[in-house]
Design an enzyme around this catalytic site. Sequence first.
Site, PDB file in Angstrom:
ATOM      1  N   ASP A   1       7.255  -1.844   8.224  1.00 23.36           N
ATOM      2  CA  ASP A   1       6.894  -2.111   6.829  1.00 23.36           C
ATOM      3  C   ASP A   1       6.771  -0.817   6.041  1.00 23.36           C
ATOM      4  O   ASP A   1       7.220  -0.722   4.891  1.00 23.36           O
ATOM      5  CB  ASP A   1       5.571  -2.880   6.762  1.00 23.36           C
ATOM      6  CG  ASP A   1       5.609  -4.172   7.552  1.00 23.36           C
ATOM      7  OD1 ASP A   1       6.725  -4.655   7.816  1.00 23.36           O
ATOM      8  OD2 ASP A   1       4.527  -4.681   7.894  1.00 23.36           O
TER       9      ASP A   1
ATOM     10  N   HIS B   1       0.838  -1.203   0.000  1.00 21.97           N
ATOM     11  CA  HIS B   1       0.000   0.000   0.000  1.00 21.97           C
ATOM     12  C   HIS B   1       0.876   1.258   0.000  1.00 21.97           C
ATOM     13  O   HIS B   1       0.621   2.210  -0.752  1.00 21.97           O
ATOM     14  CB  HIS B   1      -0.914   0.001   1.228  1.00 21.97           C
ATOM     15  CG  HIS B   1      -1.957  -1.069   1.220  1.00 21.97           C
ATOM     16  ND1 HIS B   1      -1.654  -2.390   1.438  1.00 21.97           N
ATOM     17  CD2 HIS B   1      -3.306  -1.010   1.032  1.00 21.97           C
ATOM     18  CE1 HIS B   1      -2.758  -3.113   1.384  1.00 21.97           C
ATOM     19  NE2 HIS B   1      -3.786  -2.299   1.131  1.00 21.97           N
TER      20      HIS B   1
ATOM     21  N   HIS C   1      -0.529  -2.820   8.680  1.00 26.37           N
ATOM     22  CA  HIS C   1       0.899  -3.099   8.505  1.00 26.37           C
ATOM     23  C   HIS C   1       1.636  -2.647   9.753  1.00 26.37           C
ATOM     24  O   HIS C   1       1.182  -1.761  10.499  1.00 26.37           O
ATOM     25  CB  HIS C   1       1.464  -2.357   7.283  1.00 26.37           C
ATOM     26  CG  HIS C   1       1.379  -3.133   6.005  1.00 26.37           C
ATOM     27  ND1 HIS C   1       2.248  -4.141   5.688  1.00 26.37           N
ATOM     28  CD2 HIS C   1       0.511  -3.034   4.964  1.00 26.37           C
ATOM     29  CE1 HIS C   1       1.937  -4.645   4.497  1.00 26.37           C
ATOM     30  NE2 HIS C   1       0.877  -3.986   4.040  1.00 26.37           N
TER      31      HIS C   1
END
Length: 469
Positions: A383, A336, A379
């Site tokens: 990350d 993302h 997340h």
Amino acid sequence: MSVTVEVADEETHDVPLVEQVRTTPDQNVDVKVQENNVVTTKIGPKLETIPAAKMQDDNGDEEKAENSEGAAAEKVEKQHDDDGVVVHEETDGVASSRSSHHDKQKPGETKKSGDGKMDDDDIITTARSSSRRICGSAASSSDSETADDAPLLPDEGPSHAVRLEMPGDKPASPHDRFPKTPLKTLVAFLMLVVAAAGNTITLSWIHERYPLTPPLPDIVFELIPKIPWGLRLCENLMIGSFVSLLVLILFHRHRWIVLRRLCFIGSILYGMRCITMMVTPVPKADEDFECSPRFGENATFSLIVMRGVWSMFGLGLNLFDNQKVVLCGDYIYSGHTLVLVVSALFIGEYSPRRFYILHWLSWLVCSVGVIFLVLSHGHYTIDVILSYFACTRVFWAYHTQAAHPSIRLSVQNHQAKEFWFPLLRWFEGDIRRPVPRRFDCPISYSQVCNAFRRVRPRGRNGAARPAFE
């Protein structure tokens, strides 16, 4: 000013001196000014001060001085022997002589002939001219690294021509016109498809292996409570940012180049993400997130691949989970964040500079999406950080090489050690300068008119009827 140097024979062991107009005490030089407008320099064991002779006035005969200069030059040319070769050169009106004699003499030393007297070969005759500044030798006291007359570069090897690429220069060749090269764009697009498919297949394999343990400790998870709807907001912002980028590429004048770079950079990032996901599977960041059931003992390679290909049609988003395939374990690093950061980078790079509001808005959308991604426990924080650094390093390194051929072709370019650099040289081989930020309509007005132009009806015999009957 003409300067001539006489070469001594081997018996006297005299060495021709390098021409130098500036006289210094280090070289122990006496200067005598003759009436015939010729300066005679004699090497002696010590420095003597001799008053200058009569100087010609401004109304003197200039032709007489020119004749004496020519006679002095002819005299030296006739006196060279087999032990030394005198080479006469002339640069900007200054004549110089060089010898191939191999003996050297230190500054301040004086050599004599066998009888202990000075030879006539020790005399250097130079013609006086108007005042002119010439760089001295290394023994000159005025030579230093900060001196005005010091050479900028040492004369140690052959010079090489260097071409400076100026951004404002007009195209010097047809190669500077940014060819479309749709074949290269197609290759980059296929690379992106392969990388995306590899991502989903890797995720399908990790789904069978990620540890079923509580989430790893994260400082954001500990300080801020979970926001369940944050992941859906992040994905909506991500889709809006990426669609805006596609619209920008569509109306960009060099859309083929921008699209090719987007696909190639995306393939690099997704390829590296496959490796990081595979080597270190981590537990779910959100314990309440529901994942698809595992195959368990019935898992086969074909089932894992088919599940990964099927999940690819959902683009890995929770918004499109109608196929009921939700895979878990794709954490390091965040996909993302990858889409959000790359979209903001491309919008800022290829949109006009005066659209600073658009630039700030794109980064605001990126920041909000990343923040809510972490707050929703979609997340881990690590990350997002790793994804940001991976995207920005690859993007900036690629565009630096693509925009400056002098860096791309340099043998000292350390970025050429990147594994993707050979592909960059092939993709950007016909790009000689930065891509301008210009836009146009992908379909011209004439093409639209031709598409909607009324087709004339034809008769029974196939001939076209006249427009007006």
